[in-house]
Every structure is written in structure tokens, then in C-alpha cells.
Write a protein that holds these residues in place. Structure first.
Motif, PDB file in Angstrom:
ATOM      1  N   VAL A 100       1.725 -39.555 -21.397  1.00 20.46           N
ATOM      2  CA  VAL A 100       2.369 -39.232 -22.671  1.00 20.46           C
ATOM      3  C   VAL A 100       2.296 -40.444 -23.596  1.00 20.46           C
ATOM      4  N   LEU A 101       1.870 -40.215 -24.840  1.00 18.70           N
ATOM      5  CA  LEU A 101       1.809 -41.265 -25.851  1.00 18.70           C
ATOM      6  C   LEU A 101       2.720 -40.883 -27.008  1.00 18.70           C
ATOM      7  N   ARG A 102       3.587 -41.801 -27.395  1.00 17.72           N
ATOM      8  CA  ARG A 102       4.488 -41.578 -28.526  1.00 17.72           C
ATOM      9  C   ARG A 102       3.729 -41.855 -29.824  1.00 17.72           C
ATOM     10  N   LEU A 103       3.964 -41.039 -30.829  1.00 23.53           N
ATOM     11  CA  LEU A 103       3.307 -41.191 -32.123  1.00 23.53           C
ATOM     12  C   LEU A 103       4.279 -41.733 -33.162  1.00 23.53           C
ATOM     13  N   GLY A 104       3.733 -42.438 -34.145  1.00 22.36           N
ATOM     14  CA  GLY A 104       4.570 -42.950 -35.221  1.00 22.36           C
ATOM     15  C   GLY A 104       5.095 -44.342 -34.936  1.00 22.36           C
ATOM     16  N   ASP A 105       6.399 -44.535 -35.146  1.00 21.59           N
ATOM     17  CA  ASP A 105       7.039 -45.842 -34.976  1.00 21.59           C
ATOM     18  C   ASP A 105       7.260 -46.109 -33.490  1.00 21.59           C
ATOM     19  N   VAL A 106       6.473 -47.010 -32.912  1.00 21.03           N
ATOM     20  CA  VAL A 106       6.530 -47.266 -31.472  1.00 21.03           C
ATOM     21  C   VAL A 106       6.661 -48.763 -31.210  1.00 21.03           C
ATOM     22  N   THR A 107       7.014 -49.095 -29.979  1.00 17.34           N
ATOM     23  CA  THR A 107       7.040 -50.486 -29.539  1.00 17.34           C
ATOM     24  C   THR A 107       5.951 -50.680 -28.479  1.00 17.34           C
ATOM     25  N   PRO A 108       5.459 -51.902 -28.298  1.00 21.95           N
ATOM     26  CA  PRO A 108       4.301 -52.133 -27.424  1.00 21.95           C
ATOM     27  C   PRO A 108       4.642 -52.192 -25.935  1.00 21.95           C
ATOM     28  N   TYR A 109       5.183 -51.085 -25.428  1.00 22.66           N
ATOM     29  CA  TYR A 109       5.501 -50.990 -24.003  1.00 22.66           C
ATOM     30  C   TYR A 109       4.793 -49.772 -23.403  1.00 22.66           C
ATOM     31  N   ILE A 110       4.362 -49.914 -22.169  1.00 21.75           N
ATOM     32  CA  ILE A 110       3.828 -48.798 -21.392  1.00 21.75           C
ATOM     33  C   ILE A 110       4.639 -48.708 -20.104  1.00 21.75           C
ATOM     34  N   ILE A 111       5.308 -47.583 -19.899  1.00 23.86           N
ATOM     35  CA  ILE A 111       6.120 -47.379 -18.705  1.00 23.86           C
ATOM     36  C   ILE A 111       5.268 -46.682 -17.642  1.00 23.86           C
ATOM     37  N   GLN A 112       5.404 -47.101 -16.402  1.00 23.10           N
ATOM     38  CA  GLN A 112       4.650 -46.499 -15.309  1.00 23.10           C
ATOM     39  C   GLN A 112       5.593 -45.996 -14.215  1.00 23.10           C
ATOM     40  N   VAL A 113       5.304 -44.787 -13.725  1.00 21.67           N
ATOM     41  CA  VAL A 113       6.064 -44.215 -12.610  1.00 21.67           C
ATOM     42  C   VAL A 113       5.048 -43.813 -11.540  1.00 21.67           C
ATOM     43  N   PRO A 114       4.665 -44.738 -10.637  1.00 22.85           N
ATOM     44  CA  PRO A 114       3.616 -44.436  -9.669  1.00 22.85           C
ATOM     45  C   PRO A 114       4.079 -43.640  -8.453  1.00 22.85           C
ATOM     46  N   ARG A 115       5.405 -43.590  -8.206  1.00 26.05           N
ATOM     47  CA  ARG A 115       5.917 -42.856  -7.041  1.00 26.05           C
ATOM     48  C   ARG A 115       7.117 -42.009  -7.465  1.00 26.05           C
ATOM     49  N   PRO A 116       6.881 -40.958  -8.270  1.00 25.66           N
ATOM     50  CA  PRO A 116       7.983 -40.264  -8.941  1.00 25.66           C
ATOM     51  C   PRO A 116       8.921 -39.484  -8.051  1.00 25.66           C
ATOM     52  N   ILE A 117       8.498 -38.952  -6.916  1.00 24.79           N
ATOM     53  CA  ILE A 117       9.424 -38.203  -6.055  1.00 24.79           C
ATOM     54  C   ILE A 117       9.674 -38.912  -4.730  1.00 24.79           C
ATOM     55  N   PHE A 118       8.812 -39.848  -4.364  1.00 23.32           N
ATOM     56  CA  PHE A 118       9.010 -40.615  -3.131  1.00 23.32           C
ATOM     57  C   PHE A 118      10.135 -41.633  -3.322  1.00 23.32           C
ATOM     58  N   GLU A 119      10.114 -42.343  -4.435  1.00 27.62           N
ATOM     59  CA  GLU A 119      11.177 -43.300  -4.755  1.00 27.62           C
ATOM     60  C   GLU A 119      12.173 -42.592  -5.671  1.00 27.62           C
ATOM     61  N   ARG A 120      13.219 -42.118  -5.076  1.00 33.08           N
ATOM     62  CA  ARG A 120      14.174 -41.205  -5.720  1.00 33.08           C
ATOM     63  C   ARG A 120      14.708 -41.765  -7.031  1.00 33.08           C
ATOM     64  N   ASN A 121      14.628 -40.936  -8.076  1.00 30.15           N
ATOM     65  CA  ASN A 121      15.128 -41.240  -9.417  1.00 30.15           C
ATOM     66  C   ASN A 121      14.374 -42.362 -10.123  1.00 30.15           C
ATOM     67  N   SER A 122      13.283 -42.869  -9.536  1.00 29.26           N
ATOM     68  CA  SER A 122      12.448 -43.818 -10.286  1.00 29.26           C
ATOM     69  C   SER A 122      11.789 -43.101 -11.454  1.00 29.26           C
ATOM     70  N   PHE A 123      11.555 -41.809 -11.294  1.00 27.71           N
ATOM     71  CA  PHE A 123      11.010 -40.985 -12.377  1.00 27.71           C
ATOM     72  C   PHE A 123      11.983 -40.943 -13.553  1.00 27.71           C
ATOM     73  N   GLU A 124      13.249 -40.617 -13.260  1.00 29.72           N
ATOM     74  CA  GLU A 124      14.254 -40.529 -14.319  1.00 29.72           C
ATOM     75  C   GLU A 124      14.496 -41.884 -14.969  1.00 29.72           C
ATOM     76  N   GLN A 125      14.474 -42.953 -14.170  1.00 28.26           N
ATOM     77  CA  GLN A 125      14.651 -44.287 -14.728  1.00 28.26           C
ATOM     78  C   GLN A 125      13.509 -44.627 -15.673  1.00 28.26           C
ATOM     79  N   GLY A 126      12.284 -44.264 -15.299  1.00 25.00           N
ATOM     80  CA  GLY A 126      11.136 -44.524 -16.161  1.00 25.00           C
ATOM     81  C   GLY A 126      11.225 -43.781 -17.472  1.00 25.00           C
ATOM     82  N   VAL A 127      11.630 -42.496 -17.410  1.00 22.11           N
ATOM     83  CA  VAL A 127      11.768 -41.707 -18.632  1.00 22.11           C
ATOM     84  C   VAL A 127      12.860 -42.295 -19.533  1.00 22.11           C
ATOM     85  N   ALA A 128      13.958 -42.733 -18.927  1.00 23.97           N
ATOM     86  CA  ALA A 128      15.053 -43.333 -19.708  1.00 23.97           C
ATOM     87  C   ALA A 128      14.574 -44.599 -20.423  1.00 23.97           C
ATOM     88  N   LEU A 129      13.814 -45.432 -19.732  1.00 25.74           N
ATOM     89  CA  LEU A 129      13.280 -46.642 -20.357  1.00 25.74           C
ATOM     90  C   LEU A 129      12.288 -46.302 -21.467  1.00 25.74           C
TER      91      LEU A 129
END
Length: 312
Positions: A100-129
Motif C-alpha cells: 500500500v502506498l499513501r498518496l498526497g502529503d506523506v512522510t518518508p517512512y516505509i512500514i514492514q510487516v514480514p510475519r503478520p499472523i505468526f507474530e501476534r498483533n505485529s500486523f496491527e502495530q504496523g498498520v497503526a504506525l
């Protein structure tokens, strides 16, 4: 987040490793054009005519390998995104992930979630960030690291570096040129045999080995500050017994940093308690069941929309 259930589960054998030719096609025909389009052909909430045409061409190219490019506008925030995801109607899916790429006013960060269901809630933490930092992109793996018995679905292992997740990471950093970019990987830690548990909620380490927040760049420091604003205790990995083994250098995605300019890589290792803060509330239906038993009606809705509809 509603599609988290589409990630290939442990032991299913559904993950199909990509060939080099498929990755090269993704690089030249899909990922590189998308990275370019977001910075040149989208202005003031609209695409240029050439940008719309280029998106159609890119979407057609993605369809060759069962993917699609969607321009998505969130109704409440009016925020626009480009979503590169696998088509659900495919007879044979590959489970290479969602980007997913954000359009418009963005900051230079790329969030990665390499183990979204194995590492519990790392997916949700990544989305929150991703939302909290207004990050440009988020990369979400498409399979449990143990989806295949041969271990090839574990995307953080250097021996499995030939995958779309890693390619997207490399392309987005490469296409940024010399512009600064910070990659933030959302990970998890738990109890380890014969090792003391860290007291902090989140451990962090950069690919450069900085073990203190003061030595980090302002962009990297902002990530730590965002976590601290959430009330989390953050600790640098400093070689102590309770933090040993969490260094960032062994992560496959960190290996590409030497080929970039002005790029940083941060791994955030979150405790179970810290990750629980980011748990998606609709996944826990216990309280709703209790309300129903007591005859108390409940509403599932966006909070702002619901309060506005009450007229008070």
C-alpha cells in the motif's frame, strides 16, 4: 485489516516462491512505475491524464501475475492510497503479499510487516504506525512464515531473499534515490529459554548498530517518540543479556542498505503486552456477547460518524 484472514496459514503449503523472471517483471513493469507515479502524476487529490493511463497499463501488467492495482479513497478521511494486492478470484494464488502506498502529503517512512499472523498483533502495530506516522508505504507479507514445510515462506531469513516482499523493499528505496527514507519493521518478542525477559515494552535497533536514541537521525527519532507518546517504554538493544539476539543486521531486508543513500532501517521488537494495545477491537467479541446477554444494544460503526448521526 479486514482481509487479514486471507494470509496463508501455517502448514497449508500455499506459498509459491517467485522465479527470478517473475520478480524482474514485477520490478520493471509494476513496482518501479508505481513508485514513480506517486511522486509525479498525483497532485491535489487527482491523477493527471498521463498518470491515469499509466495506472491502467500497470494494472494490466499486474494482472499477468494475478495482481491488481487499486486507487482507494477512504470515505471518512478522504485519504487516497494505491493498493497492490493479489486478485481473490485467482484459481491459483501465490500469497506474495499486499503493498500500500499513501498518496498526497506523506512522510518518508516505509512500514514492514514480514510475519503478520505468526507474530501476534505485529500486523496491527504496523498498520497503526503507518497511520500515525503518515508513512508513504506499508508492506505486508502474504503468508505465515511456516506456511510451507521447507521454510521458504519465512521472508526475514537471508536464504529466502528471492521474494516479492524483499523486492518491493529494494525497489522503493532505490527509486527514492538520495532522498532520505526510513524503513520500520514491526516484529515481536516473547519469553526465551534461559534468557531474562526485557523490562521494556519495545526494543529497537538500527541497521547501523546505533544503540541510543540520541545518535539516531531526526526521522528515526520520530519513530521512537511516536511509541513513547503511546505510553510505551522503549529501550535500545545494547548487547545486554536480555536484549542479545535482537540485532537488525541478521534480517534479510537490512542487507540491501549498503546499496542505498540516506536510508535507515529500524527493527521494533514489541512485547506481547505492547502488541495487545494495537489489537483490533472487533476481533474480541466477548464484551459484545455480554452486552447482548444483558439486553444492551451495541453499535459497530466509525465513532465520529455514529456520534454525528445522534445529533447531540
Amino acid at each position: 485489516m479486514e482481509k487479514k484472514g486471507e494470509i496463508a496459514e501455517r502448514g497449508t503449503g500455499l506459498y509459491i516462491p517467485p522465479t527470478f523472471a517473475e520478480l524482474r517483471f514485477f520490478d520493471e513493469e509494476i513496482l518501479s512505475p508505481l513508485a514513480h507515479l506517486t511522486t509525479t502524476d498525483y497532485q491535489n487529490g487527482q491523477w493527471s491524464l498521463s498518470g491515469q493511463q499509466a495506472l491502467q497499463v500497470t494494472n494490466a501488467a499486474a494482472g499477468v501475475l494475478g495482481y491488481q492495482v487499486v486507487w482507494y479513497r477512504h470515505q471518512q478521511t478522504q485519504q487516497d492510497y494505491l493498493i497492490l494486492s493479489e486478485r481473490q478470484e485467482q484459481s491459483t494464488r501465490r500469497y506474495w503479499g499486499t503493498y500500500v502506498l499513501r498518496l498526497g502529503d506523506v512522510t518518508p517512512y516505509i512500514i514492514q510487516v514480514p510475519r503478520p499472523i505468526f507474530e501476534r498483533n505485529s500486523f496491527e502495530q504496523g498498520v497503526a504506525l503507518f497511520e500515525q506516522l503518515k508513512a508513504w508505504g506499508i508492506l505486508i507479507a502474504g503468508a505465515h512464515p511456516n506456511a510451507n514445510l521447507d521454510g521458504r515462506a519465512d521472508l526475514v531469513q537471508p536464504e529466502n531473499k528471492q521474494n516479492l516482499f524483499n523486492l518491493a523493499h529494494q525497489v522503493f528505496l532505490r527509486e527514492a534515490g538520495s532522498d532520505p527514507q526510513v524503513v520500520v519493521q514491526s516484529r515481536a518478542f516473547g519469553p526465551r529459554p534461559n534468557r531474562p525477559m526485557p523490562e521494556a515494552d519495545i526494543l529497537f535497533m538500527t541497521s547501523e548498530g546505533q544503540a541510543s536514541q540520541e545518535r539516531m537521525s531526526p526521522l528515526a527519532q520520530r519513530v521512537i517518540e511516536a511509541l513513547q507518546k503511546d505510553g510505551l517504554q522503549v529501550q535500545a538493544i545494547n548487547g545486554s543479556l536480555d536484549t542479545a539476539g535482537f540485532e537488525a543486521g541478521s534480517v534479510a531486508q537490512a542487507l540491501y542498505l549498503n546499496q542505498t543513500r540516506n536510508k535507515e532501517f529500524i527493527v521494533l521488537w514489541a512485547s506481547l503486552q505492547a502488541r495487545a494495545r494495537y489489537q483490533w477491537r472487533t476481533e474480541s467479541l466477548v464484551q459484545e456477547a455480554q452486552f447482548r446477554t444483558m439486553g444492551i444494544p451495541s453499535v459497530v460503526s466509525d465513532l465520529y460518524t455514529h456520534l454525528t448521526s445522534l445529533g447531540t
